[in-house]
Design an enzyme around this catalytic site. Sequence first.
Site, PDB file in Angstrom:
ATOM      1  N   ASP A   1     -38.289 -40.382 -30.999  1.00 41.53           N
ATOM      2  CA  ASP A   1     -38.841 -39.234 -30.287  1.00 41.53           C
ATOM      3  C   ASP A   1     -40.080 -38.773 -31.048  1.00 41.53           C
ATOM      4  O   ASP A   1     -40.340 -39.204 -32.168  1.00 41.53           O
ATOM      5  CB  ASP A   1     -37.810 -38.133 -30.075  1.00 41.53           C
ATOM      6  CG  ASP A   1     -37.251 -37.603 -31.365  1.00 41.53           C
ATOM      7  OD1 ASP A   1     -37.887 -37.807 -32.398  1.00 41.53           O
ATOM      8  OD2 ASP A   1     -36.175 -36.988 -31.328  1.00 41.53           O
TER       9      ASP A   1
ATOM     10  N   PHE B   1     -39.768 -31.823 -30.255  1.00 42.55           N
ATOM     11  CA  PHE B   1     -38.613 -30.988 -29.935  1.00 42.55           C
ATOM     12  C   PHE B   1     -38.045 -30.323 -31.197  1.00 42.55           C
ATOM     13  O   PHE B   1     -37.753 -29.129 -31.196  1.00 42.55           O
ATOM     14  CB  PHE B   1     -37.535 -31.812 -29.222  1.00 42.55           C
ATOM     15  CG  PHE B   1     -36.354 -31.001 -28.776  1.00 42.55           C
ATOM     16  CD1 PHE B   1     -36.424 -30.227 -27.634  1.00 42.55           C
ATOM     17  CD2 PHE B   1     -35.181 -30.990 -29.515  1.00 42.55           C
ATOM     18  CE1 PHE B   1     -35.347 -29.453 -27.233  1.00 42.55           C
ATOM     19  CE2 PHE B   1     -34.095 -30.221 -29.120  1.00 42.55           C
ATOM     20  CZ  PHE B   1     -34.187 -29.452 -27.974  1.00 42.55           C
TER      21      PHE B   1
ATOM     22  N   ASP C   1     -45.079 -33.792 -26.755  1.00 43.12           N
ATOM     23  CA  ASP C   1     -45.152 -32.860 -25.626  1.00 43.12           C
ATOM     24  C   ASP C   1     -45.014 -31.437 -26.142  1.00 43.12           C
ATOM     25  O   ASP C   1     -44.619 -31.216 -27.282  1.00 43.12           O
ATOM     26  CB  ASP C   1     -44.059 -33.178 -24.587  1.00 43.12           C
ATOM     27  CG  ASP C   1     -42.664 -33.143 -25.195  1.00 43.12           C
ATOM     28  OD1 ASP C   1     -42.513 -33.580 -26.346  1.00 43.12           O
ATOM     29  OD2 ASP C   1     -41.730 -32.686 -24.529  1.00 43.12           O
TER      30      ASP C   1
ATOM     31  N   GLY D   1     -37.444 -30.557 -21.860  1.00 38.85           N
ATOM     32  CA  GLY D   1     -36.788 -29.251 -21.808  1.00 38.85           C
ATOM     33  C   GLY D   1     -35.291 -29.419 -21.935  1.00 38.85           C
ATOM     34  O   GLY D   1     -34.749 -30.494 -21.668  1.00 38.85           O
TER      35      GLY D   1
ATOM     36  N   ASP E   1     -29.525 -40.285 -24.544  1.00 35.98           N
ATOM     37  CA  ASP E   1     -29.248 -40.167 -25.974  1.00 35.98           C
ATOM     38  C   ASP E   1     -28.764 -38.760 -26.234  1.00 35.98           C
ATOM     39  O   ASP E   1     -29.218 -37.809 -25.592  1.00 35.98           O
ATOM     40  CB  ASP E   1     -30.499 -40.463 -26.817  1.00 35.98           C
ATOM     41  CG  ASP E   1     -31.437 -39.268 -26.885  1.00 35.98           C
ATOM     42  OD1 ASP E   1     -32.207 -39.074 -25.940  1.00 35.98           O
ATOM     43  OD2 ASP E   1     -31.377 -38.506 -27.869  1.00 35.98           O
TER      44      ASP E   1
ATOM     45  N   CYS F   1      -8.640 -48.201 -25.655  1.00 35.10           N
ATOM     46  CA  CYS F   1      -9.815 -48.367 -26.526  1.00 35.10           C
ATOM     47  C   CYS F   1      -9.611 -49.573 -27.432  1.00 35.10           C
ATOM     48  O   CYS F   1      -8.536 -49.756 -28.001  1.00 35.10           O
ATOM     49  CB  CYS F   1     -10.019 -47.098 -27.355  1.00 35.10           C
ATOM     50  SG  CYS F   1     -11.290 -47.259 -28.633  1.00 35.10           S
TER      51      CYS F   1
ATOM     52  N   CYS G   1      -8.195 -47.260 -32.657  1.00 32.31           N
ATOM     53  CA  CYS G   1      -7.102 -47.308 -31.683  1.00 32.31           C
ATOM     54  C   CYS G   1      -6.330 -48.627 -31.721  1.00 32.31           C
ATOM     55  O   CYS G   1      -5.171 -48.671 -31.319  1.00 32.31           O
ATOM     56  CB  CYS G   1      -7.624 -47.057 -30.281  1.00 32.31           C
ATOM     57  SG  CYS G   1      -8.347 -45.430 -30.114  1.00 32.31           S
TER      58      CYS G   1
ATOM     59  N   HIS H   1     -14.916 -44.441 -32.634  1.00 29.17           N
ATOM     60  CA  HIS H   1     -14.123 -44.256 -31.421  1.00 29.17           C
ATOM     61  C   HIS H   1     -14.961 -43.596 -30.315  1.00 29.17           C
ATOM     62  O   HIS H   1     -15.007 -44.072 -29.179  1.00 29.17           O
ATOM     63  CB  HIS H   1     -12.874 -43.416 -31.682  1.00 29.17           C
ATOM     64  CG  HIS H   1     -12.185 -43.020 -30.416  1.00 29.17           C
ATOM     65  ND1 HIS H   1     -11.270 -43.839 -29.793  1.00 29.17           N
ATOM     66  CD2 HIS H   1     -12.342 -41.935 -29.621  1.00 29.17           C
ATOM     67  CE1 HIS H   1     -10.886 -43.254 -28.663  1.00 29.17           C
ATOM     68  NE2 HIS H   1     -11.516 -42.095 -28.540  1.00 29.17           N
TER      69      HIS H   1
END
Length: 390
Positions: A82, A86, A140, A216, A266, A319, A324, A350
């Site tokens: 990124d 942010f 941004d 946003g 993500d 799983c 598990c 997990h």
Amino acid sequence: MADLAAPTRLETRRGALRLPVFLPDATRAVVRAVDSLDLRRVGVEALVVNTFHLMRAPGARLVKSAGGVHDFMGWDGPVISDSGGFQVYSLIRQNPAAGTIRANEVIFREPQTGEKVLLTPQKAIQLQFQLGSDVVMCLDDCTSAEDDEAAQAQSVERTVRWAAKCKAEFEKLAASSRAGRPLLFAVVQGGGSERLRRQCAADLTALGFDGYGYGGWPIAPDGSLLADAMELVARSVPAGTPLHALGVGRPDHVVRAARLGYTIFDCALPTRDARHQRLYAFLPGQEHGPFDAERKFYDVVYMLDQKHANDFTPIDPTCDALCCTRYSRAYLRHLFKIEDASALRLATLHNLRFYTRLIEGLRRSGPHPNPLPGGEGIQPRPLGEAAAGG
Ligand SMILES: [Zn+2]
């Protein structure tokens, strides 16, 4: 005729990524508590790293001298970075004394040392090239959902202007890159304003990017997904374009956003929840999908609950991850109670396996329309209309 389906592949310089895909946040070049081989074993195909955090420590130059973030952390799959915007905005919002956002740059002061950190559109791209990212994100201008229309309009103006600078810098660096051309994504801002979202999408589309992100915070105060705004953005970019739902999210939100045409997700949620003893389990019979965001298909198991103390069954019997197939709820609870580091690793793996299985289920149900046909009159503007002053 335009291809209405959301894309099922993203071709990166490190191979094709099947879509949809979920990327864990390896914010500081590590998914906390697990290593790169662990990630492969639970089906993780790509990671997100954070430019702002890595520029602070250990520094983009050090990562570059290690051969890039892949060599540094021993990860051979695609990496999305990124822009750092942010995080720096969040820090400045929490503490306005921590920095300044100007028309062409963001200045941040390290709280401990007072050292000045400067982020410009060009620098955000240079840093991501130093990291060796395969999908580079434009810087941004992030806003908060509570900001008024004037603030949102300023954010859109800056986001578009910065994206143009980012693209110019990207093309310059990509032309001399020996590792092949990365991809460049832009982020659509505009807050809760339909007009501004459409304008931002149209202006960015006119510049032309390999993919687009929803900018946003995507969650309403009541915890629901801002699906209307997300749908508007999905309809406002060219059909078939990869759409990144940045920061999404909760399993049912991923399902909902996938229905809207988003294909890249993500979020720190599954790994953070794992470290806080919250583990996901599919409801019986729901593990293969198809998933319905309106119907409950999973449970969150709180490991410290007393009821698990004598429970020798796995978290989720379907799983196939280490926790598990080998260990019980009682044992994992015990590891958490004695604060053993292995609890964090087993729980993180997990929850990541839960997400890779969720994605496998979404892939099985096929590509979702992008944009959805038969909408409520939301039409993308013709390319170049806004750029021409419309
Ligand atoms: Zn498991």
